[in-house]
Design an enzyme around this catalytic site. Structure first.
Site, mmCIF file in Angstrom:
data_model
loop_
_atom_site.group_PDB
_atom_site.id
_atom_site.type_symbol
_atom_site.label_atom_id
_atom_site.label_comp_id
_atom_site.label_asym_id
_atom_site.label_seq_id
_atom_site.Cartn_x
_atom_site.Cartn_y
_atom_site.Cartn_z
ATOM 1 N N CYS A 67 -28.200 26.020 39.611
ATOM 2 C CA CYS A 67 -28.366 27.295 38.895
ATOM 3 C C CYS A 67 -29.607 27.303 38.017
ATOM 4 O O CYS A 67 -29.836 28.263 37.281
ATOM 5 C CB CYS A 67 -27.130 27.583 38.046
ATOM 6 S SG CYS A 67 -25.733 28.129 39.037
ATOM 7 N N THR A 69 -30.765 24.120 36.311
ATOM 8 C CA THR A 69 -30.615 23.062 35.301
ATOM 9 C C THR A 69 -31.975 22.492 34.902
ATOM 10 O O THR A 69 -32.249 22.288 33.711
ATOM 11 C CB THR A 69 -29.757 21.917 35.892
ATOM 12 O OG1 THR A 69 -28.699 22.472 36.667
ATOM 13 C CG2 THR A 69 -29.229 21.002 34.815
ATOM 14 N N TRP A 71 -34.942 23.760 35.039
ATOM 15 C CA TRP A 71 -35.697 24.730 34.225
ATOM 16 C C TRP A 71 -35.134 24.787 32.805
ATOM 17 O O TRP A 71 -35.883 24.726 31.815
ATOM 18 C CB TRP A 71 -35.605 26.101 34.910
ATOM 19 C CG TRP A 71 -36.475 27.163 34.342
ATOM 20 C CD1 TRP A 71 -37.604 27.012 33.578
ATOM 21 C CD2 TRP A 71 -36.283 28.583 34.504
ATOM 22 N NE1 TRP A 71 -38.121 28.238 33.266
ATOM 23 C CE2 TRP A 71 -37.342 29.221 33.815
ATOM 24 C CE3 TRP A 71 -35.330 29.361 35.166
ATOM 25 C CZ2 TRP A 71 -37.453 30.606 33.775
ATOM 26 C CZ3 TRP A 71 -35.450 30.744 35.126
ATOM 27 C CH2 TRP A 71 -36.502 31.355 34.437
ATOM 28 N N HIS A 137 -22.619 19.208 34.176
ATOM 29 C CA HIS A 137 -22.152 20.176 35.169
ATOM 30 C C HIS A 137 -20.642 20.403 35.029
ATOM 31 O O HIS A 137 -20.044 21.111 35.830
ATOM 32 C CB HIS A 137 -22.413 19.669 36.594
ATOM 33 C CG HIS A 137 -23.854 19.687 37.016
ATOM 34 N ND1 HIS A 137 -24.714 20.720 36.726
ATOM 35 C CD2 HIS A 137 -24.570 18.804 37.768
ATOM 36 C CE1 HIS A 137 -25.899 20.457 37.260
ATOM 37 N NE2 HIS A 137 -25.840 19.310 37.887
HETATM 38 P P1 A3P Z 1 -34.101 27.118 44.790
HETATM 39 O O1 A3P Z 1 -33.500 26.072 45.674
HETATM 40 O O2 A3P Z 1 -33.502 28.465 45.010
HETATM 41 O O3 A3P Z 1 -35.584 27.149 44.841
HETATM 42 P P2 A3P Z 1 -31.015 22.819 39.514
HETATM 43 O O4 A3P Z 1 -32.151 22.477 38.601
HETATM 44 O O5 A3P Z 1 -29.790 23.298 38.791
HETATM 45 O O6 A3P Z 1 -30.763 21.747 40.495
HETATM 46 O O7 A3P Z 1 -31.477 24.120 40.299
HETATM 47 C C1 A3P Z 1 -32.513 24.036 41.237
HETATM 48 C C2 A3P Z 1 -33.020 25.426 41.494
HETATM 49 O O8 A3P Z 1 -33.847 25.853 40.400
HETATM 50 C C3 A3P Z 1 -33.912 25.445 42.730
HETATM 51 O O9 A3P Z 1 -33.741 26.752 43.282
HETATM 52 C C4 A3P Z 1 -35.271 25.227 42.108
HETATM 53 O O10 A3P Z 1 -36.346 25.599 42.934
HETATM 54 C C5 A3P Z 1 -35.163 26.097 40.874
HETATM 55 N N1 A3P Z 1 -36.115 25.735 39.823
HETATM 56 C C6 A3P Z 1 -36.523 24.506 39.453
HETATM 57 N N2 A3P Z 1 -37.409 24.586 38.441
HETATM 58 C C7 A3P Z 1 -37.564 25.887 38.144
HETATM 59 C C8 A3P Z 1 -38.352 26.608 37.186
HETATM 60 N N3 A3P Z 1 -39.173 25.981 36.352
HETATM 61 N N4 A3P Z 1 -38.260 27.948 37.190
HETATM 62 C C9 A3P Z 1 -37.447 28.588 38.022
HETATM 63 N N5 A3P Z 1 -36.679 27.971 38.960
HETATM 64 C C10 A3P Z 1 -36.732 26.630 39.009
#
Ligand code: A3P
Length: 327
Positions: A67, A69, A71, A137
């Protein structure tokens, strides 16, 4: 079995023997306190519940996996630590020596329940100075006892479940060597609620309800809204963390600089995030780049049919009915 010590393996097995079990992902999943976990995650959760000692000034970043995390970790770390680590503002600032430039966001904020295996970090968490910024999580109901009583603050981030499913499907197929699941199967599991830390809707609903009851304790955020108005969300985060932007910071454009520093393109292209392999889960080395895929809202349209989307939407809607939460 990735070198899991025999004793830990035995304990994991005795814990799981009485729990509902489902096969089909890379490991059997077990339903513990209403949440689907692998045996390793389950063991880790029970250790955290038994041993982790919350502090009143802890801030916990809670997310359902995929979702955003990564970021949220980067944003919250940057906002919370900006008196020690100034964010460079202005055109082409680049951030100077900021830790976000040198460390993977996953390593800036430790997880409560990770890594799952030998190197369990409860003692490391204990050694961190206050106020601690932590991540999990876990669903609200499985947080270590005491976190609620002490009034720990939680920032919760969720996301359109269709994008969560697509992101999860890509991630699991990418990082787990030898494991492949087709999208239709992953979709059916997700719709049944059988995904890691699922059901998705119960996870969101728990934190959502708490955010309504105690808005000062739980800040409930959505990836999709954060993408639309990132600077506004950075301000909300600063306010919630008790470090609102000063007038001087506002006129200096600090919130916007935080957004730029932690943007998908900026993070993805940093050498520390674009290259290298790290084992953060325990027994599962992953490319640092695995956490950065497309970073878009609505990428599900490239993978799910309208029929699949409608089915998942209606299941989520049904399960969130009456809560006031929707996607
Ligand atoms: P997508 O697979 O849709 O690209 P988590 O960090 O919870 O594992 O979530 C990963 C998701 O957040 C991935 O989505 C990833 O590309 C996206 N993501 C990672 N860094 C990000 C950022 N700085 N801004 C926006 N989305 C980001």
């Amino acid at each position: 079995k990735h070198g899991v010590p025999d004793q830990q393996q035995d304990e994991g097995e005795s814990l799981t023997s009485t729990l509902p079990r489902r096969e089909g992902w890379w490991k059997p999943f077990f339903l513990f306190e209403g949440c689907w976990l692998t045996p390793e995650a389950l063991k880790s959760v029970t250790v955290v519940q038994a041993e982790f000692r919350p502090r009143a000034d802890d801030v916990i970043l809670a997310t359902y996996p995929k979702c955003g995390t990564t970021w949220l970790k980067a944003l919250a770390f940057t906002v919370a630590n900006r008196s020690r680590h100034a964010v460079v503002t202005g055109n082409g600032g680049g951030g100077g020596h900021h830790p976000v430039l040198a460390r993977h966001p996953q390593d800036l904020v430790p997880f409560l329940e990770l890594p799952y295996r030998q190197l369990h970090p409860v003692a490391e968490l204990e050694a961190l100075p206050s106020p601690r910024l932590l991540c999990t999580h876990l669903p609200l109901g499985s947080l270590p006892p005491g976190a609620a009583a002490l009034g720990c603050r939680v920032v919760y981030l969720c996301r359109d479940p269709k994008d969560v499913l697509v992101s999860t499907w890509h991630f699991m197929n990418k990082v787990r060597a030898g494991f492949h699941i087709d999208l239709d199967t992953a979709f059916e599991f997700f719709c049944e609620g059988v995904s890691l830390y699922g059901p998705f809707w119960d996870h969101c609903r728990g934190y959502w309800n708490k955010s309504l009851e105690q808005p000062g304790r739980v800040l409930f955020l959505k990836y999709d809204e954060m993408m639309a108005e990132p600077a506004e969300h950075v301000r909300m985060l600063a306010e919630f963390l008790g470090v609102p932007f000063t007038e001087e910071e506002e006129s200096g454009g600090v919130a916007e600089a935080v957004v730029r520093l932690c943007s998908f393109d900026s993070l993805r292209n940093l050498p520390v995030n674009a290259t290298g392999v790290s084992d953060r889960i325990g027994g599962l080395p992953m490319n640092n780049s695995s956490y950065f895929r497309s970073g878009k809202v609505g990428d599900w349209r490239n993978y799910l049919t309208e029929e699949m989307a409608a089915k998942l939407d209606s299941i989520v809607e049904e399960n969130l009915r009456g809560s006031g939460l929707s996607f």
